[in-house]
Design an enzyme around this catalytic site. Structure first.
Site, PDB file in Angstrom:
ATOM      1  N   TYR A  24       0.841  -1.203   0.000  1.00 49.77           N
ATOM      2  CA  TYR A  24       0.000   0.000   0.000  1.00 49.77           C
ATOM      3  C   TYR A  24       0.881   1.260   0.000  1.00 49.77           C
ATOM      4  CZ  TYR A  24      -3.007   3.742   1.700  1.00 49.77           C
ATOM      5  OH  TYR A  24      -3.652   4.939   1.840  1.00 49.77           O
ATOM      6  N   SER A 106      -3.059  13.377   7.812  1.00 53.32           N
ATOM      7  CA  SER A 106      -3.980  13.113   6.705  1.00 53.32           C
ATOM      8  C   SER A 106      -5.431  13.119   7.191  1.00 53.32           C
ATOM      9  CB  SER A 106      -3.655  11.743   6.104  1.00 53.32           C
ATOM     10  OG  SER A 106      -4.713  11.275   5.314  1.00 53.32           O
ATOM     11  N   TYR A 129      -9.021  16.407   2.062  1.00 52.40           N
ATOM     12  CA  TYR A 129      -9.398  16.017   0.703  1.00 52.40           C
ATOM     13  C   TYR A 129     -10.698  16.708   0.322  1.00 52.40           C
ATOM     14  CZ  TYR A 129      -6.204  12.079  -0.124  1.00 52.40           C
ATOM     15  OH  TYR A 129      -5.104  11.305  -0.375  1.00 52.40           O
ATOM     16  N   THR A 155      -5.667  18.940  -0.621  1.00 57.56           N
ATOM     17  CA  THR A 155      -5.206  18.066  -1.710  1.00 57.56           C
ATOM     18  C   THR A 155      -6.229  18.020  -2.829  1.00 57.56           C
ATOM     19  OG1 THR A 155      -3.939  16.764  -0.137  1.00 57.56           O
ATOM     20  CG2 THR A 155      -4.416  15.727  -2.252  1.00 57.56           C
ATOM     21  N   ARG A 164      -4.644   1.426  -8.415  1.00 58.14           N
ATOM     22  CA  ARG A 164      -3.423   0.894  -7.799  1.00 58.14           C
ATOM     23  C   ARG A 164      -3.541  -0.620  -7.785  1.00 58.14           C
ATOM     24  NH1 ARG A 164      -3.821   5.176  -3.156  1.00 58.14           N
ATOM     25  NH2 ARG A 164      -3.848   7.039  -4.471  1.00 58.14           N
ATOM     26  N   LYS A 251      -2.288  21.212  -2.620  1.00 62.48           N
ATOM     27  CA  LYS A 251      -1.361  20.101  -2.891  1.00 62.48           C
ATOM     28  C   LYS A 251      -1.800  19.304  -4.122  1.00 62.48           C
ATOM     29  CE  LYS A 251       0.662  15.987  -0.695  1.00 62.48           C
ATOM     30  NZ  LYS A 251      -0.005  14.831  -1.263  1.00 62.48           N
ATOM     31  N   HIS A 275       1.525  13.119  -6.190  1.00 60.16           N
ATOM     32  CA  HIS A 275       0.992  12.208  -5.183  1.00 60.16           C
ATOM     33  C   HIS A 275       1.876  10.947  -5.074  1.00 60.16           C
ATOM     34  CE1 HIS A 275      -2.958  12.112  -2.932  1.00 60.16           C
ATOM     35  NE2 HIS A 275      -2.484  10.939  -2.596  1.00 60.16           N
TER      36      HIS A 275
HETATM   37  C1  FNR Z   1       0.043   9.281   0.335  1.00 56.61           C
HETATM   38  N1  FNR Z   1      -0.190  10.594  -0.055  1.00 56.61           N
HETATM   39  C2  FNR Z   1      -1.273  11.277   0.460  1.00 56.61           C
HETATM   40  N2  FNR Z   1      -1.479  12.593   0.154  1.00 56.61           N
HETATM   41  C3  FNR Z   1      -2.504  13.279   0.690  1.00 56.61           C
HETATM   42  O1  FNR Z   1      -2.661  14.456   0.403  1.00 56.61           O
HETATM   43  N3  FNR Z   1      -3.367  12.656   1.563  1.00 56.61           N
HETATM   44  C4  FNR Z   1      -3.237  11.344   1.911  1.00 56.61           C
HETATM   45  O2  FNR Z   1      -4.015  10.812   2.703  1.00 56.61           O
HETATM   46  C5  FNR Z   1      -2.179  10.607   1.315  1.00 56.61           C
HETATM   47  N4  FNR Z   1      -2.027   9.283   1.578  1.00 56.61           N
HETATM   48  C6  FNR Z   1      -0.905   8.615   1.145  1.00 56.61           C
HETATM   49  C7  FNR Z   1      -0.688   7.294   1.535  1.00 56.61           C
HETATM   50  C8  FNR Z   1       0.485   6.661   1.182  1.00 56.61           C
HETATM   51  C9  FNR Z   1       0.733   5.265   1.652  1.00 56.61           C
HETATM   52  C10 FNR Z   1       1.457   7.343   0.408  1.00 56.61           C
HETATM   53  C11 FNR Z   1       2.773   6.680   0.037  1.00 56.61           C
HETATM   54  C12 FNR Z   1       1.234   8.627  -0.013  1.00 56.61           C
HETATM   55  C13 FNR Z   1       0.805  11.318  -0.890  1.00 56.61           C
HETATM   56  C14 FNR Z   1       1.890  11.955  -0.021  1.00 56.61           C
HETATM   57  O3  FNR Z   1       1.395  13.039   0.708  1.00 56.61           O
HETATM   58  C15 FNR Z   1       3.054  12.466  -0.890  1.00 56.61           C
HETATM   59  O4  FNR Z   1       2.572  13.325  -1.876  1.00 56.61           O
HETATM   60  C16 FNR Z   1       3.848  11.329  -1.526  1.00 56.61           C
HETATM   61  O5  FNR Z   1       4.035  10.285  -0.610  1.00 56.61           O
HETATM   62  C17 FNR Z   1       5.187  11.833  -2.028  1.00 56.61           C
HETATM   63  O6  FNR Z   1       5.867  10.832  -2.734  1.00 56.61           O
HETATM   64  P1  FNR Z   1       7.026   9.932  -2.064  1.00 56.61           P
HETATM   65  O7  FNR Z   1       8.026  10.831  -1.466  1.00 56.61           O
HETATM   66  O8  FNR Z   1       6.352   9.062  -1.062  1.00 56.61           O
HETATM   67  O9  FNR Z   1       7.557   9.149  -3.223  1.00 56.61           O
END
Ligand code: FNR
Length: 382
Positions: A24, A106, A129, A155, A164, A251, A275
């Site tokens: 995940y 989050s 969100y 976001t 996914r 975002k 994201h």
């Molecule tokens: C996220 N991301 C994310 N973004 C957001 O605005 N709300 C959320 O609830 C989530 N949930 C989420 C879950 C998981 C498991 C991941 C990996 C990512 C995106 C997160 O904020 C961010 O943009 C990315 O994780 C950046 O990329 P890297 O550094 O993880 O590669």
């Protein structure tokens, strides 16, 4: 073999937590091209080495919206982070606060806003969100205000969830997911004991608070699936702008035109982000998107950036390309899954050291001195 802190923590997390949870976090959308390019393109940005410049004093300190930060890094919002360690969001937020940087909670966290806000001695950032249920949005915004949140991260790159496929393969979603997750949990007894099988481990705090009943993973996936709002436009954000008097960061910006719209809308900041490659596979990496966005709006609002940041050098690269602050997503989740608060603290210490080395060798004594000059020219043309 040590490659980087986040690579090692990634390997350790893979052993420590059930596969559905690892995938995940680790996975992205569709064939995961953008996910891979985020990391590769960023790592490929060439830093410009400079020598013999007396780098004995060097500072990573900065500030954003008047909030002091020990380094230009914040923890990104990650849904279900609380499943990676017991009360995981509290542990990560404590580590961030201990290192003098912000933590973003989050919308879909396990720990509710109040619990995390009261566990730290600096203001919590909260991510929202766009959901069809505007009652829920109002409810969480009110809770956030009451908990002392000032910075809202809004976001906008999820009007629909990206496909996914790893989640369907791993048992995170799809047929008999609950049963498959349960089986995986019992084969990871230390995780199951610590996080998975005690109390109400998968209860989504903010959602439960609103609905007045526990909300488990299955309810959450169904609730969220029905709640994304493809009808959203800038106009729909106006009530939030009026309602929220603190800094508001949009975002999920990947295009200079959208960045200009964010300025026109009156946003205080944007996060240049795809994201983490979890939404539209095939869009550019942030390393490729950031320079043109910085050209378009630098100075008009704060520029934050994420996606693919795996070490302190990557932070330096993002700042040199025009970001003011860099968000860590998976990098901190792997550390949290492996060693909880201590793991995240350790990761942040490594980031700090790596940033110091990179700044010393590029001749930048402060964050303000990092810029296009710190890169080999043409390094960020993609
Ligand atoms: C996220 N991301 C994310 N973004 C957001 O605005 N709300 C959320 O609830 C989530 N949930 C989420 C879950 C998981 C498991 C991941 C990996 C990512 C995106 C997160 O904020 C961010 O943009 C990315 O994780 C950046 O990329 P890297 O550094 O993880 O590669």
């Amino acid at each position: 073999m040590i490659i980087s802190a986040s690579t090692d923590y990634r390997q350790a997390a893979k052993r420590h937590i059930p596969p559905f949870l690892f995938h995940y976090a680790d996975g992205g959308a569709y064939a995961e091209h953008t996910l891979r390019r985020n990391v590769e393109d960023l790592a490929g940005i060439a830093l410009r080495q400079r020598v013999l410049k007396d780098m004995s004093s060097l500072s990573l300190e900065t500030e954003l919206f008047g909030e002091p930060m020990a380094m230009p890094v914040a923890l990104a919002p990650v849904g279900l982070a609380g499943m990676y360690a017991r009360r995981g969001e509290v542990q990560a937020a404590r580590a961030a606060a201990g290192k003098g940087i912000p933590f973003t909670l989050s919308t879909v966290s396990v720990c509710p806003i109040d619990e995390v806000a009261s566990a730290i001695d600096r203001p919590l950032w909260f991510q929202l969100y766009v959901l069809k249920d505007r009652g829920f949005m109002k409810h969480v915004l009110e809770r956030a205000k009451a908990a002392g949140v000032k910075t809202l991260v809004f976001t906008v790159d999820m009007p629909v969830p990206g496909a996914r496929y790893r989640d369907a393969h791993s048992g995170m979603s799809g047929k008999r997911a609950g049963l498959r997750r349960m089986l995986q949990a019992v084969t990871h007894p230390s995780w199951a004991w610590d996080v998975g099988l005690h109390g109400r481990p998968h209860d989504l705090g903010n959602v439960s608070d609103y609905r007045g009943q526990p909300t488990g993973l299955e309810d959450y996936i169904a609730w969220l699936g029905n709640n994304f709002d493809p009808a959203i436009s800038w106009k729909d954000l106006e009530w939030i702008r009026e309602f929220w008097d603190g800094p508001m960061i949009i975002k999920g910006i990947l295009d200079p035109e959208d960045a200009r719209d964010a300025v026109r809308f009156g946003a205080d900041g944007i996060v240049v982000s795809n994201h983490g490659g979890r939404q539209l596979d095939g869009v550019p990496s942030t390393a490729r998107a950031l320079p043109a966005i910085a050209d378009a709006v630098k100075g008009d609002l704060a520029i934050l950036a994420d996606s693919g940041v795996r070490n302190g050098l990557d932070v330096v690269r993002m700042i040199a390309m025009g970001a003011d602050t860099v968000l860590l997503g998976r990098a901190y989740i792997y550390a949290l899954a492996t060693a909880g608060e201590a793991g995240v603290t350790h990761l942040l210490e490594l980031f700090e050291k790596e940033m110091r080395v990179a700044m010393t060798l590029t001749g930048a004594r402060s964050i303000a001195e990092l810029g296009a000059d710190s890169l080999v020219s043409g390094a960020c043309s993609g």
